[in-house]
Design a protein around this motif. Structure first.
Motif, PDB file in Angstrom:
ATOM      1  N   SER A  45       5.876  -3.061   8.282  1.00 38.44           N
ATOM      2  CA  SER A  45       5.235  -2.053   7.618  1.00 38.44           C
ATOM      3  C   SER A  45       6.486  -0.929   7.329  1.00 38.44           C
ATOM      4  O   SER A  45       6.827  -0.010   6.377  1.00 38.44           O
ATOM      5  CB  SER A  45       3.882  -1.531   8.128  1.00 38.44           C
ATOM      6  OG  SER A  45       3.015  -2.561   8.147  1.00 38.44           O
ATOM      7  N   ASP A 163       1.578  -5.055   1.563  1.00 39.45           N
ATOM      8  CA  ASP A 163       1.558  -5.143   2.916  1.00 39.45           C
ATOM      9  C   ASP A 163       0.348  -5.847   3.667  1.00 39.45           C
ATOM     10  O   ASP A 163      -0.766  -5.221   3.434  1.00 39.45           O
ATOM     11  CB  ASP A 163       1.773  -3.660   3.723  1.00 39.45           C
ATOM     12  CG  ASP A 163       1.809  -3.547   5.173  1.00 39.45           C
ATOM     13  OD1 ASP A 163       1.739  -4.714   5.516  1.00 39.45           O
ATOM     14  OD2 ASP A 163       2.290  -2.543   5.641  1.00 39.45           O
ATOM     15  N   GLU A 164       0.282  -6.947   3.726  1.00 34.51           N
ATOM     16  CA  GLU A 164      -0.949  -7.976   4.084  1.00 34.51           C
ATOM     17  C   GLU A 164      -2.186  -7.886   3.129  1.00 34.51           C
ATOM     18  O   GLU A 164      -3.189  -7.442   3.675  1.00 34.51           O
ATOM     19  CB  GLU A 164      -1.231  -7.432   5.678  1.00 34.51           C
ATOM     20  CG  GLU A 164      -0.171  -7.614   6.637  1.00 34.51           C
ATOM     21  CD  GLU A 164      -0.623  -7.650   8.032  1.00 34.51           C
ATOM     22  OE1 GLU A 164      -1.404  -8.419   8.422  1.00 34.51           O
ATOM     23  OE2 GLU A 164      -0.049  -7.184   8.939  1.00 34.51           O
TER      24      GLU A 164
HETATM   25 MG   LIG Z   1       2.143  -3.513   9.684  1.00 36.48          MG
END
Ligand SMILES: [Mg+2]
Ligand SMILES: Nc1ncnc2c1ncn2[C@@H]1O[C@H](COP(=O)(O)OP(=O)(O)OP(=O)(O)O)[C@@H](O)[C@H]1O
Length: 245
Positions: A45, A163-164
């Motif tokens: 991240s 992000d995911e």
């Molecule tokens: Mg992360």
């Protein structure tokens, strides 16, 4: 400018109390789908936030289309607007689905008709046309994430950072979102960088995979190669699920 290169990081590092990321060199080509994989706390991240200009690196050089970062605030904002970041936990405005998707377009000064055309096209495209008048805070997790992606791409960014985006979603929504990402990449040529915990997902949709461990890029390469024949032992351990974290 190197042809086909979207961005390049050289000697980029980030330290808080200690160094959490150190990237000697990372070159990302236009039109590719990149999957970033790695254990929790690896720096995935942080890397995404540095690329999106949300987190300033402690050191290093950042080149976008061959040019260094502008020092002028307006120019920097212009650059930031070429990218869009979608987080795992979506934050939608407490407003209709339609207005959520239209927001960024209005903020960028698009004309009324253009906004209307783009929003209706996008909602149709992601199968949410029927929900356009619904308040975003009444949507399911999967619907909300699809709205978030529609909102993120409404103004045709060059780079979509995710992000995911499908963590905690059911398989149907995971598939819908993966299809969205693929279509955006194929039809609009948007470059995509997706962080995922899920190796299978990276294998399904990424052209290139970047494996990060303990703040370092351990290995990058074509998805098939990374998953079938990685060069580094730690990559192998991670993809085989043998890495304890
Ligand atoms: Mg992360
Ligand atoms: N604002 C911050 N202040 C201090 N430390 C931070 C900050 N942001 C991140 N870190 C630390 O940097 C390291 C990398 O964090 P990062 O969020 O990039 O990991 P990640 O790979 O995304 O992990 P996850 O898979 O759990 O999301 C972690 O040790 C984290 O605690």
């Amino acid at each position: 400018m190197t042809d086909g290169v979207l961005l390049e990081l050289q000697g980029i590092s980030k330290s808080y109390n200690k160094e959490v990321l150190s990237v000697d060199r990372l070159t990302l080509k236009k039109g590719q789908v990149y999957g970033i994989i790695g254990p929790s706390g690896a720096g995935k991240s942080t890397l995404l936030r540095i690329i999106n200009l949300l987190t300033p690196p402690t050191n290093g050089v950042y080149l976008f289309e061959g040019a260094p970062l502008p020092t002028n605030g307006r120019e920097l904002l212009k650059l930031q607007r070429k990218m869009s970041l979608v987080f795992q936990k979506t934050v939608l405005f407490k407003d209709s689905v339609w207005n959520n998707v239209a927001y960024g377009l209005r903020a960028r000064g698009y004309q009324r008709e253009e906004v209307k055309e783009r929003v209706s096209h996008l909602l149709e495209h992601v199968g949410l046309a029927d929900l356009s008048r619904r308040r975003a805070d009444t949507l399911s997790g999967g619907e909300a994430q699809r709205v978030a992606i529609a909102r993120a791409v409404a103004f045709d960014p060059e780079l979509l950072l995710l992000d995911e985006p499908t963590a905690n979603l059911d398989p149907v929504n995971v598939e819908l979102i993966e299809n969205m990402i693929r279509t955006l990449n194929h039809e609009k040529g948007i470059t995509v960088i997706m962080v995922t915990h899920n190796g299978f997902q990276a294998r399904r949709i990424a052209d290139e995979v970047i494996f990060i461990n303990q703040g370092r890029i351990v290995e990058t390469g074509p998805a098939e190669k990374i998953f079938s024949n990685p060069e580094k032992e730690s990559t192998r351990m991670f993809i085989e699920g043998r890495m304890i974290f």
